[in-house]
Design an enzyme around this catalytic site. Sequence first.
Site, PDB file in Angstrom:
ATOM      1  N   LYS A   1     -10.371  -3.876  11.744  1.00 45.05           N
ATOM      2  CA  LYS A   1      -9.144  -3.535  12.483  1.00 45.05           C
ATOM      3  C   LYS A   1      -9.092  -4.278  13.833  1.00 45.05           C
ATOM      4  O   LYS A   1      -8.037  -4.756  14.240  1.00 45.05           O
ATOM      5  CB  LYS A   1      -9.046  -2.019  12.690  1.00 45.05           C
ATOM      6  CG  LYS A   1      -8.729  -1.237  11.401  1.00 45.05           C
ATOM      7  CD  LYS A   1      -7.352  -1.582  10.837  1.00 45.05           C
ATOM      8  CE  LYS A   1      -6.967  -0.722   9.652  1.00 45.05           C
ATOM      9  NZ  LYS A   1      -5.705  -1.132   9.017  1.00 45.05           N
TER      10      LYS A   1
ATOM     11  N   ASP B   1       2.348  -1.752  -4.498  1.00 43.38           N
ATOM     12  CA  ASP B   1       0.947  -1.283  -4.462  1.00 43.38           C
ATOM     13  C   ASP B   1       0.278  -1.819  -5.714  1.00 43.38           C
ATOM     14  O   ASP B   1       0.950  -2.361  -6.595  1.00 43.38           O
ATOM     15  CB  ASP B   1       0.891   0.258  -4.427  1.00 43.38           C
ATOM     16  CG  ASP B   1      -0.413   0.809  -3.845  1.00 43.38           C
ATOM     17  OD1 ASP B   1      -1.466   0.612  -4.475  1.00 43.38           O
ATOM     18  OD2 ASP B   1      -0.377   1.427  -2.766  1.00 43.38           O
ATOM     19  N   ILE B   2      -1.060  -1.626  -5.813  1.00 43.77           N
ATOM     20  CA  ILE B   2      -1.728  -1.960  -7.076  1.00 43.77           C
ATOM     21  C   ILE B   2      -1.780  -0.748  -7.994  1.00 43.77           C
ATOM     22  O   ILE B   2      -2.190  -0.849  -9.122  1.00 43.77           O
ATOM     23  CB  ILE B   2      -3.165  -2.509  -6.857  1.00 43.77           C
ATOM     24  CG1 ILE B   2      -3.937  -1.615  -5.885  1.00 43.77           C
ATOM     25  CG2 ILE B   2      -3.127  -3.949  -6.385  1.00 43.77           C
ATOM     26  CD1 ILE B   2      -5.419  -1.947  -5.786  1.00 43.77           C
TER      27      ILE B   2
ATOM     28  N   TYR C   1     -14.999  -0.905   8.977  1.00 43.32           N
ATOM     29  CA  TYR C   1     -13.559  -0.683   9.115  1.00 43.32           C
ATOM     30  C   TYR C   1     -13.095  -1.049  10.532  1.00 43.32           C
ATOM     31  O   TYR C   1     -12.094  -1.758  10.718  1.00 43.32           O
ATOM     32  CB  TYR C   1     -13.283   0.781   8.816  1.00 43.32           C
ATOM     33  CG  TYR C   1     -11.859   1.241   8.908  1.00 43.32           C
ATOM     34  CD1 TYR C   1     -10.888   0.766   8.032  1.00 43.32           C
ATOM     35  CD2 TYR C   1     -11.481   2.217   9.843  1.00 43.32           C
ATOM     36  CE1 TYR C   1      -9.578   1.230   8.090  1.00 43.32           C
ATOM     37  CE2 TYR C   1     -10.183   2.691   9.900  1.00 43.32           C
ATOM     38  CZ  TYR C   1      -9.235   2.192   9.028  1.00 43.32           C
ATOM     39  OH  TYR C   1      -7.945   2.666   9.092  1.00 43.32           O
TER      40      TYR C   1
ATOM     41  N   GLY D   1      -0.177   5.019  -1.002  1.00 47.04           N
ATOM     42  CA  GLY D   1      -1.214   5.729  -0.262  1.00 47.04           C
ATOM     43  C   GLY D   1      -0.669   6.901   0.532  1.00 47.04           C
ATOM     44  O   GLY D   1       0.502   7.281   0.411  1.00 47.04           O
ATOM     45  N   GLN D   2      -1.535   7.468   1.379  1.00 45.50           N
ATOM     46  CA  GLN D   2      -1.194   8.684   2.142  1.00 45.50           C
ATOM     47  C   GLN D   2       0.005   8.450   3.059  1.00 45.50           C
ATOM     48  O   GLN D   2       0.872   9.298   3.213  1.00 45.50           O
ATOM     49  CB  GLN D   2      -2.419   9.106   2.967  1.00 45.50           C
ATOM     50  CG  GLN D   2      -2.321  10.502   3.539  1.00 45.50           C
ATOM     51  CD  GLN D   2      -3.312  10.772   4.675  1.00 45.50           C
ATOM     52  OE1 GLN D   2      -4.058   9.888   5.089  1.00 45.50           O
ATOM     53  NE2 GLN D   2      -3.314  11.993   5.165  1.00 45.50           N
ATOM     54  N   LEU D   3       0.057   7.272   3.666  1.00 43.57           N
ATOM     55  CA  LEU D   3       1.103   6.999   4.644  1.00 43.57           C
ATOM     56  C   LEU D   3       2.384   6.467   4.000  1.00 43.57           C
ATOM     57  O   LEU D   3       3.497   6.687   4.500  1.00 43.57           O
ATOM     58  CB  LEU D   3       0.556   5.966   5.644  1.00 43.57           C
ATOM     59  CG  LEU D   3       1.303   5.701   6.921  1.00 43.57           C
ATOM     60  CD1 LEU D   3       1.462   6.964   7.747  1.00 43.57           C
ATOM     61  CD2 LEU D   3       0.565   4.653   7.745  1.00 43.57           C
TER      62      LEU D   3
ATOM     63  N   GLY E   1       0.829  -1.212   0.000  1.00 46.02           N
ATOM     64  CA  GLY E   1       0.000   0.000   0.000  1.00 46.02           C
ATOM     65  C   GLY E   1       0.856   1.252   0.000  1.00 46.02           C
ATOM     66  O   GLY E   1       0.471   2.296   0.536  1.00 46.02           O
TER      67      GLY E   1
END
Length: 314
Positions: free
Chosen positions: A145, A34-35, A141, A11-13, A8
């Site tokens: 988690k 990532d995809i 979500y 992404g943002q992180l 991932g």
Amino acid sequence: MQNILVTGASGQLGAEIIEGLLGMGDVSLVVATDIKEPSVSLEAVPFEFLDVMDADRMTELIKNYKITQVYHLAALLSATAEKNIDLARKLNIGSLHHVLNIARDLNLDKVFWPSSIAVFGPDAKKDGTPQNSPCNPTTVYGITKLTGEQWCAYYHRTFGVDVRSIRYPGLIGYKTLPGGGTTDYAVDIYHKAINHEPFTCFLEADSHLPMMYMSDAVKATLDLMQAPADKLTVRTSYNISAMSFSPAEIADSIRKTYPDFEINYAPDYRQKIADSWPNSIDDHTARNDWDWNHSYDLDAMTQDMILNLVKGKV
Ligand code: NAD
């Protein structure tokens, strides 16, 4: 020396964690996966396409690059998960199983997997939510988690997998746009402010949520991963905290630079998600176990966000 694979990573992180990892003395290689291609350039880092549902491809990359640690960031975030229940369940829980199985079978050194304050639902104490609180999340979500946290603890307890985790609050950074969370407004608002445009917020004016500036989140992650294993008393996921604010308060902070900044409110389905979460978090266990401490409060973050977003525009 560590060879690290990040899932991932676009992404943002992702880009922020990778930059942090590259600054560590004991890291010899970081592989971004990532995809989708990264939106910011990941200097000096190989990029590989990896769908984290594909355990065989993940195993192949881990073997080929002689990976010793995985930072497993790929997930569907809260707002997107609520609209894609099946995918959220498969992606957020299924891919974690792949990572944990591979870590066990290939004897990886460590795994990082982020949880979220979304594990807490309406039964948790609203203010200063303790580390060990009733959780009972009401969002898709949050359920994924909380389930993931329990699997991390199980793999640590049963197979000795050194998996470490943090319950991030809403993360705010200037490098990339957020990916479908309930706290995304707190990034979008700065983009409107620097363009002298009004902002319409999808949460109510007084909706307080726990938040953190990205550099503090990266520091927390790297500090936790560096901490001696015998200091860690939590193998589900650590509460961490920096600040808590509402849309009205972030708008006030922005007005210290842009006095004419306007905010309007049009709450949507994300208000219900926000209402189920804590206002603020008690993180004294993380502070005791691995000396966690944050640097940025709301005004310091606002100044840094505006400075960097304006710099990026010119
Ligand atoms: P993001 O949505 O910005 O990035 C997620 C990345 O995962 C995207 O680049 C996406 O392309 C990738 N992805 C999606 N499906 C994939 C698949 N099948 N295979 C491989 N990659 C796939 O999310 P983020 O903000 O960078 O969050 C990273 C992690 O931190 C997530 O686990 C998230 O739950 C957690 N977290 C984030 C926040 C926050 O405020 N951003 C708060 C709490 C926890």
